[in-house]
Write a protein that holds these residues in place. Structure first.
Motif, PDB file in Angstrom:
ATOM      1  N   ALA A 146       0.655  -1.501  -0.112  1.00  0.00           N
ATOM      2  CA  ALA A 146       0.272  -0.254  -0.159  1.00  0.00           C
ATOM      3  C   ALA A 146       0.921   1.710  -0.248  1.00  0.00           C
ATOM      4  CB  ALA A 146      -0.886  -0.003   1.307  1.00  0.00           C
ATOM      5  N   TRP A 147       2.126   0.776   0.548  1.00  0.00           N
ATOM      6  CA  TRP A 147       2.917   2.754   0.857  1.00  0.00           C
ATOM      7  C   TRP A 147       3.567   2.506  -0.355  1.00  0.00           C
ATOM      8  CZ3 TRP A 147       1.093   6.362   4.432  1.00  0.00           C
ATOM      9  CH2 TRP A 147       0.476   5.357   5.046  1.00  0.00           C
ATOM     10  N   THR A 148       4.309   1.703  -1.269  1.00  0.00           N
ATOM     11  CA  THR A 148       5.302   1.878  -1.963  1.00  0.00           C
ATOM     12  C   THR A 148       4.698   1.692  -3.284  1.00  0.00           C
ATOM     13  OG1 THR A 148       5.024  -1.011  -2.121  1.00  0.00           O
ATOM     14  CG2 THR A 148       7.109   0.611   0.207  1.00  0.00           C
ATOM     15  N   ASN A 149       3.476   1.751  -3.953  1.00  0.00           N
ATOM     16  CA  ASN A 149       3.065   0.863  -5.070  1.00  0.00           C
ATOM     17  C   ASN A 149       4.024   1.588  -6.101  1.00  0.00           C
ATOM     18  OD1 ASN A 149       1.003   3.286  -5.547  1.00  0.00           O
ATOM     19  ND2 ASN A 149       0.405   2.088  -4.151  1.00  0.00           N
ATOM     20  N   GLY A 150       4.373   3.570  -5.922  1.00  0.00           N
ATOM     21  CA  GLY A 150       4.920   4.090  -6.635  1.00  0.00           C
ATOM     22  C   GLY A 150       5.748   4.350  -7.160  1.00  0.00           C
ATOM     23  N   TYR A 151       6.560   3.809  -6.891  1.00  0.00           N
ATOM     24  CA  TYR A 151       7.790   3.469  -7.219  1.00  0.00           C
ATOM     25  C   TYR A 151       8.081   2.081  -8.249  1.00  0.00           C
ATOM     26  CZ  TYR A 151       9.026   5.686  -2.766  1.00  0.00           C
ATOM     27  OH  TYR A 151       9.513   6.889  -1.616  1.00  0.00           O
ATOM     28  N   GLU A 152       9.642   1.933  -8.742  1.00  0.00           N
ATOM     29  CA  GLU A 152       9.134   1.012  -9.108  1.00  0.00           C
ATOM     30  C   GLU A 152      10.559   0.117  -8.615  1.00  0.00           C
ATOM     31  OE1 GLU A 152       9.393   0.934 -12.817  1.00  0.00           O
ATOM     32  OE2 GLU A 152       8.915   3.110 -12.404  1.00  0.00           O
ATOM     33  N   ALA A 153      10.055  -1.276  -9.067  1.00  0.00           N
ATOM     34  CA  ALA A 153      11.071  -2.658  -8.626  1.00  0.00           C
ATOM     35  C   ALA A 153      12.048  -1.914  -8.763  1.00  0.00           C
ATOM     36  CB  ALA A 153      10.212  -3.819  -8.198  1.00  0.00           C
ATOM     37  N   GLY A 154      12.820  -2.411  -7.174  1.00  0.00           N
ATOM     38  CA  GLY A 154      14.594  -2.227  -7.742  1.00  0.00           C
ATOM     39  C   GLY A 154      15.219  -0.489  -7.333  1.00  0.00           C
ATOM     40  N   GLN A 155      14.012  -0.184  -7.621  1.00  0.00           N
ATOM     41  CA  GLN A 155      14.294   1.721  -7.616  1.00  0.00           C
ATOM     42  C   GLN A 155      15.470   2.144  -6.737  1.00  0.00           C
ATOM     43  OE1 GLN A 155      11.411   3.962  -7.519  1.00  0.00           O
ATOM     44  NE2 GLN A 155      12.609   6.197  -7.563  1.00  0.00           N
ATOM     45  N   GLU A 156      16.721   2.474  -6.746  1.00  0.00           N
ATOM     46  CA  GLU A 156      17.488   3.152  -5.208  1.00  0.00           C
ATOM     47  C   GLU A 156      16.917   4.292  -5.011  1.00  0.00           C
ATOM     48  OE1 GLU A 156      21.016   2.323  -6.005  1.00  0.00           O
ATOM     49  OE2 GLU A 156      20.593   0.336  -5.932  1.00  0.00           O
ATOM     50  N   ILE A 157      16.188   5.087  -3.316  1.00  0.00           N
ATOM     51  CA  ILE A 157      16.023   6.014  -3.007  1.00  0.00           C
ATOM     52  C   ILE A 157      16.760   6.309  -1.835  1.00  0.00           C
ATOM     53  CG2 ILE A 157      13.936   5.609  -3.649  1.00  0.00           C
ATOM     54  CD1 ILE A 157      12.886   4.999  -1.254  1.00  0.00           C
ATOM     55  N   THR A 158      17.593   8.102  -1.837  1.00  0.00           N
ATOM     56  CA  THR A 158      17.784   8.263  -0.838  1.00  0.00           C
ATOM     57  C   THR A 158      16.670   8.828   0.808  1.00  0.00           C
ATOM     58  OG1 THR A 158      19.905   8.406  -2.218  1.00  0.00           O
ATOM     59  CG2 THR A 158      19.543   9.881   0.040  1.00  0.00           C
ATOM     60  N   ILE A 159      16.317   8.285   1.527  1.00  0.00           N
ATOM     61  CA  ILE A 159      15.689   9.269   1.978  1.00  0.00           C
ATOM     62  C   ILE A 159      16.708   9.345   3.694  1.00  0.00           C
ATOM     63  CG2 ILE A 159      13.268   8.599   1.511  1.00  0.00           C
ATOM     64  CD1 ILE A 159      13.268   5.949   3.783  1.00  0.00           C
ATOM     65  N   VAL A 160      16.153   9.876   4.678  1.00  0.00           N
ATOM     66  CA  VAL A 160      17.432   9.557   6.226  1.00  0.00           C
ATOM     67  C   VAL A 160      17.218   8.887   6.509  1.00  0.00           C
ATOM     68  CG1 VAL A 160      17.111  10.948   8.224  1.00  0.00           C
ATOM     69  CG2 VAL A 160      17.344  12.473   5.828  1.00  0.00           C
ATOM     70  N   LEU A 161      18.185   8.282   7.081  1.00  0.00           N
ATOM     71  CA  LEU A 161      18.079   7.488   8.682  1.00  0.00           C
ATOM     72  C   LEU A 161      19.150   7.947   9.877  1.00  0.00           C
ATOM     73  CD1 LEU A 161      18.052   4.450   9.496  1.00  0.00           C
ATOM     74  CD2 LEU A 161      20.567   4.898   9.264  1.00  0.00           C
ATOM     75  N   LYS A 162      17.918   7.865  11.494  1.00  0.00           N
ATOM     76  CA  LYS A 162      18.316   8.326  12.121  1.00  0.00           C
ATOM     77  C   LYS A 162      17.794   7.586  13.333  1.00  0.00           C
ATOM     78  CE  LYS A 162      14.744  11.695  11.953  1.00  0.00           C
ATOM     79  NZ  LYS A 162      14.220  12.387  13.641  1.00  0.00           N
ATOM     80  N   ASN A 163      18.647   7.160  13.816  1.00  0.00           N
ATOM     81  CA  ASN A 163      18.227   6.078  15.323  1.00  0.00           C
ATOM     82  C   ASN A 163      19.213   5.779  16.233  1.00  0.00           C
ATOM     83  OD1 ASN A 163      18.820   3.633  14.206  1.00  0.00           O
ATOM     84  ND2 ASN A 163      18.107   3.538  11.906  1.00  0.00           N
TER      85      ASN A 163
END
Lengths: 250, 83, 771
Positions: A146-163
């Motif tokens: 439900a939350w990833t259908n707009g991406y291509e399979a295997g697409q590489e994305i950059t988002i923030v990691l902080k934990n």
């Protein structure tokens, strides 16, 4: 001291709300990224609805985001106390119901989802033992949720990691199952930033309506304020769920 | 393999935010009999062979110098556990 | 007769004090001088009670009363022009200053020290430092929006630096990250002079709508006084355990902890809870509890109000039921606030507390008798004029004199010294020196620290470390935001205390302007040694004079800050270290200028603004050679102002895509950092500057002359840029161009160094020492 309104700026509500969707954003004591998640929901064109942990009314929302932070200070275990919030009972029921309410857990939200057993496995302290904030490259492993259908399979994305507690762990059987059922939603590309098993950054439930991940898509939705002060790769999470809702309601 | 168990607690007068948060959650789940909670740390030191007095003394020293922060923590227990 | 005769659990009432004038009190142990104790007796017309003694002793401490610096600090007020006051809504003296940003918005910010606690217990010390400064911001009615932390440690390779660095960084991280406040910058300096006395300064900034502004005063007779947040424990009163002699119950803990433990979760809840109180206008006045705890909060609220206050101390919720009244008054337990609420709002106030599960207790009410009265089970244990506690404390005119060694120090210039012999001259030597410089403890990449901090939370961070200034958006609709930079150079200030303080301001002012923001306010944290040492007192007096003079020239008022004294090991004081934070305004943060160029800036022209002089004394390069002597760089504040205007205008009008100020490490450091910011190379030539300023290559690269910046100008803007600078008569030189293909920094005729080699040198140092 005067209180005049700003002269510049558009104060009208955006009129392009796709499907008029209402997306709930839950706030627990110690939640930090709720305002960011609400902004991401609005940026995608939906209405953000605040949900308070102690309430029991889901307010007819079409989907729910459980944002990051340190709910209850993460003092016992990350997510361990929040999991028992009245609002969480409602969310768990709705996610498991016929309607399959879409739920996205980000960082602490992911931890709450595993503590609630909506998602398998658990998170422990990063293998290097430190809090880590960085721009993180991910691969979209499953674009059927439900939350990833707009991406291509295997697409590489950059988002923030902080934990601090981002190391995903589960027993081998569970890990095999997740891979076999295509339920690994995201994996880390390159260096594994926290020692997560099989470089898993995010997973989904069997139905694909519940997704949890450690990195933060809501911090990568607006040019100038995201990864490297430019990236907007996270916005697709929030537009994906709107697409899902439109499709699902037809 | 014998183990030496070391328990470390925050000194009684030091604020324990962890314990406080847990104490707040207990009654919400119906556990109403507990006035307060304090959270500590347990260490297990594994010894290959018999735990001599000398080794135990070393464990005590390690407990005081490394395992605990004497500014805010007390070593409340050092004991040998044989399996 | 002594207190022991009273036997009872401590209740030393006012009545008892009047009746037993000869009781010996531990005023000396509490840090009071004999003249100060005599003054208290004179004010009260009797001996103080134990509780009163507790209050006066903490409130009259150097930390709370500024007794050694008050007379000097007045200059900040005296040198403020009407023009500087134009946007000032709340000035010095409140919890934090407030500056108008327009559009109904205001900003409040403040920098404070938490030096000593951070040496004793680095993690908790640094954590509670963040906690304290954030509560100052909340108590103005503002939502905190960011934090920064200027840090100074001992030698990077000293064994104890491991303990301190790891502890301080994890403490700032765990507390700040848990509050959801982006950490947008700061600085990290290593110098053996700070080995036994690290400097851990913390800055917080908050934003508020004008109508939400709150002040720490108790007004309106009959209004209720409430204490809320964490319970009161024995935190931070270790040094005051002598007061335990109030009571003679042997079973109570004899040692009170000097270490305060922070609970960031409780503070985060407190922030949200307070913001809801402000939004619903449920509090009339509010004060955070920091140093001196309830003593400070009650006396300041009462002193700033228009009446008095009556408080029942047994109503305070305790974590440790054995605390005596004096200890309760002195406790520095964290995460507490005190507010004044009208009777009509009591119910609504309680509803907010319940929603957030925050504990509270009603302590008393505002009266009209101008007295602060504190009772214990109804018996009066404190009856004072609150102003005598909070405002009219002692004031000293400490003797000071220029140290005898100052002349010799200033005469010992770098180039004339042995350390300054055989300076790098060939291309290879200069290249080696550049790599050594950017790998050095002070100049190396600090992302080992900053990646342990959340810089994204809030979604409004437009620039953060390693950019020159941190930039946060305040209004999402308009893009209105602020830029902040903190700077200090202890070596410069040691060489010339007056100039050094001005140089700290000049650098932070420049850093803010470099980001494109208009500097509008200053907060300072004056870290010095013992004021009882005339040498140190001179440094302090000169520093305050220098800073206040410079603020006047630059037209930016000091809105608040903090003085931290007695920073010394034995009789050796730290370098005088006035840390200056400048805040600037950006109408639209989207226009901010980053401190490096990206791939798409390929071919842009690189300019150096400003003149370079032969100024290596006190420089990072001299420091690398172990030399400290001579005179720091001079600063012409009018030129600094002019540079600022150019940077701001050029940024606003889109004439520059990148800008970086020149400071420690000079042009060599600036060019390296700009290349490393996004890993994009450059080709430059020094010939024009060398000829114009009469310098050799080494000096051109390593001199730390002030009022300079490097900027990247798109080709299409070069004419406009040159027209603007020449119209203003500002010295500029075209250094070269951004070269995205080269993957290196080339200084023509001198050396070429690959981006990879620069990166390896720059990034390896912190990891090498701290893992």
């Amino acid at each position: 001291m005067s209180t005049e309104l700003p002269l510049i700026g558009d104060y009208s509500t955006p009129t392009t709300q796709l499907s008029g969707a209402r997306i709930g954003v839950v706030t627990f004591p110690g939640t930090l990224d709720d305002r960011d998640a609400a902004r991401a929901v609005r940026a995608a064109g939906a209405e953000a609805v605040s949900l308070w942990h102690a309430d029991t009314d889901l307010q007819d929302v079409d989907a729910v985001v459980i944002p990051g932070g340190f709910s209850y200070g993460d003092y016992l275990r990350a997510g361990a106390i929040s999991r028992f919030a009245p609002m969480m009972d409602k969310i768990v029921d709705a996610a498991n119901s016929e309607a399959k309410l879409p739920v996205l857990g980000i960082c602490n939200g992911f931890q709450i989802l595993t503590e609630s057993h909506l998602l398998p496995g658990s998170m422990i302290k990063n293998d290097h033992l430190k809090f880590l904030c960085r721009d993180q490259l991910l691969r979209v492993e499953n674009n059927q949720t439900a939350w990833t259908n707009g991406y291509e399979a295997g697409q590489e994305i950059t988002i923030v990691l902080k934990n601090q507690d981002g190391q995903y762990v589960a027993d081998e059987k569970t890990l095999d199952m997740l891979e076999a059922e295509n339920r690994v939603a995201f994996s880390y590309v390159g260096w594994n930033p926290n020692g997560s098993r099989r470089s898993i950054a995010g997973i989904s439930n069997e139905a694909g309506n519940v997704v949890g991940l450690m990195p933060h898509p809501e911090h990568a939705i607006e040019a100038g304020f995201g990864p490297d002060h430019r990236g907007t790769d996270g916005l697709t999470f929030f537009t994906s769920v709107l697409t899902h809702l439109v499709g699902g309601k037809k | 393999m014998p183990r030496i168990v070391v328990d470390v607690m925050l000194k009684p007068e030091i604020l324990d935010p962890q314990g406080k948060a847990i104490a707040g959650a207990l009654p919400r789940l119906g556990f109403t009999s507990f006035e307060a909670v304090r959270q500590g740390k347990r260490f297990e030191l594994f010894v290959d062979g018999e735990v001599t007095d000398e080794i135990l003394a070393q464990a005590r020293e390690a407990a005081e110098t490394l395992l605990s922060n004497p500014v805010i923590e007390d070593v409340v227990n050092v004991e040998v556990v044989a399996d | 007769m002594s207190l022991e005769a009273t036997k009872e659990f401590n209740i030393d009432t006012v009545e008892n004090a009047a009746a037993t004038p000869k009781v010996e009190l531990p005023w000396a142990e509490l840090g009071l001088k004999d003249n100060e104790f005599a003054e208290i007796v004179k004010i009260l017309g009797r001996r103080p009670t134990a509780a009163e003694l507790a209050m006066y002793s903490v409130m009259w401490s150097e930390h709370c009363s500024y007794k050694s610096t008050k007379n000097h600090l007045r200059q900040f007020g005296q040198k403020v022009t009407p023009e500087m006051k134009k946007d000032l809504m709340v000035g010095m003296g409140e919890n934090a200053g407030v500056t108008n940003l327009g559009d109904g918005w205001a900003v409040t910010f403040k920098i404070e020290s938490h030096n000593s606690p951070s040496f004793v217990e680095p993690h908790q010390g640094a954590a509670t430092g963040i906690g304290g400064i954030v509560r100052d911001i909340i108590s103005m009615g503002a939502r905190p929006i960011a934090v920064m932390d200027p840090l100074r440690f001992g030698a990077i390779d000293h064994p104890d630096s491991q303990r301190v660095v790891h502890g301080v960084v994890s403490g700032i991280g765990s507390y700040g990250n848990s509050l959801g406040l982006p950490n947008i910058g700061g600085e990290t300096v290593f110098d053996p002079i700070y080995q036994g006395n690290p400097l851990v300064n913390a800055l917080a900034v908050g934003a508020l709508r004008h109508e939400d502004l709150r002040l720490a005063n108790a007004s309106g007779v009959g209004n209720k006084v409430v204490l809320f947040g964490a319970r009161t424990g024995g935190d931070g009163i270790g040094g005051a355990s002598v007061l335990a002699s109030e009571s003679f119950d042997d079973t109570k803990p004899s040692k009170r902890p000097a270490v305060q433990v922070g609970d960031p979760f409780a503070e985060k809840v407190l922030i949200e809870c307070c913001l809801e109180l402000f939004k619903a206008s449920l509090v009339e006045g509010i004060q955070d509890l920091g140093a001196a705890g309830i003593s400070c909060a009650t006396s300041e609220l009462a002193a700033n109000g228009d009446g008095g206050m009556n408080v029942e101390l047994t109503s305070v919720l305790l974590r440790d039921p054995t605390l005596t009244p004096g200890e309760i008054l002195m406790s520095e337990s964290q995460e507490r606030m005190m507010a004044v609420v009208t009777p009509d709002n009591v119910k609504a106030f309680e509803a907010v507390m319940d929603k957030y599960a925050v504990e509270y207790s009603w302590l008393g009410e505002v009266t009209d008798d101008n007295r602060l009265t504190i009772t214990w089970n109804g018996e009066v244990i404190v009856d004072v004029d609150p102003s005598t506690v909070a405002v009219d404390g002692p004031e000293y005119d400490r003797p000071y004199a220029r140290p005898q060694w100052q002349d010799a120090l200033q005469a010992d210039t770098f180039k004339a010294s042995n350390a300054g012999k055989n300076l790098p001259a060939s291309g290879d030597e200069i290249k080696a020196a550049v790599l050594e410089l950017i790998a050095s403890p002070n100049m190396c990449d600090k992302s080992w620290i900053t990646r342990q901090y959340d810089r994204y939370v809030g979604g409004n961070t437009a620039l953060s470390s390693p950019d020159d200034a941190g930039v946060v958006r305040i209004d999402e609709e308009t893009g209105l935001g602020v830029a902040i930079a903190t700077d200090a150079n202890g070596r410069y200030t040691y060489l010339d205390p007056y100039l050094g303080a001005q140089l700290a301001l000049a650098e932070s002012y420049r850093n803010v302007a470099t980001s494109g923001a208009i500097p509008i306010a200053v907060s300072d944290c004056l870290n010095y040694g013992s004021p009882e040492d005339p040498d140190v007192m001179w440094q302090l007096a000169e520093g305050i004079r220098g800073l206040s003079d410079a603020c006047q020239v630059l037209g930016v008022p000091v809105t608040g800050g903090n003085v931290s004294l007695y920073n010394q090991t034995g009789t050796t004081a730290i370098h005088p270290t006035p840390v200056v934070a400048t805040l600037g305004k950006l109408d639209d943060v989207a226009r901010r200028t980053p401190s490096g160029w990206r791939e798409d800036a390929d071919g842009q022209a690189i300019y150096l603004i400003g003149k370079t002089f032969d100024e290596l004394d006190g420089s990072e390069f001299a420091n690398l050679r172990g030399h400290l002597g001579g005179l720091p760089p001079k600063v012409d504040l009018e030129v600094e102002k002019e540079l600022g205007e150019i940077l701001i205008n050029a940024s606003r009008d889109g004439m520059i895509d990148a800008a970086h100020d020149l400071s420690e490490g000079g042009l060599a450091a600036a060019l390296s950092e700009m290349v490393l910011r996004y890993g994009v190379g450059a080709r430059v030539a020094l010939d024009d500057i060398k000829k114009r300023d009469g310098l050799d290559s080494f000096t051109t690269l390593f001199s730390e002359s002030q009022s300079r910046a490097v900027v990247a100008v798109p080709r299409s803007e070069e004419v406009r840029f040159n027209d603007m600078t020449s119209a203003r008569g500002v010295t500029v030189a075209r250094l070269g161009i951004v070269d995205a293909q080269s993957k290196s920094l080339e200084v023509q005729g001198e050396f070429t160094v690959s981006v990879e080699d620069l990166r390896e040198a720059h990034e390896g140092t912190m990891v090498k020492y701290f893992g």
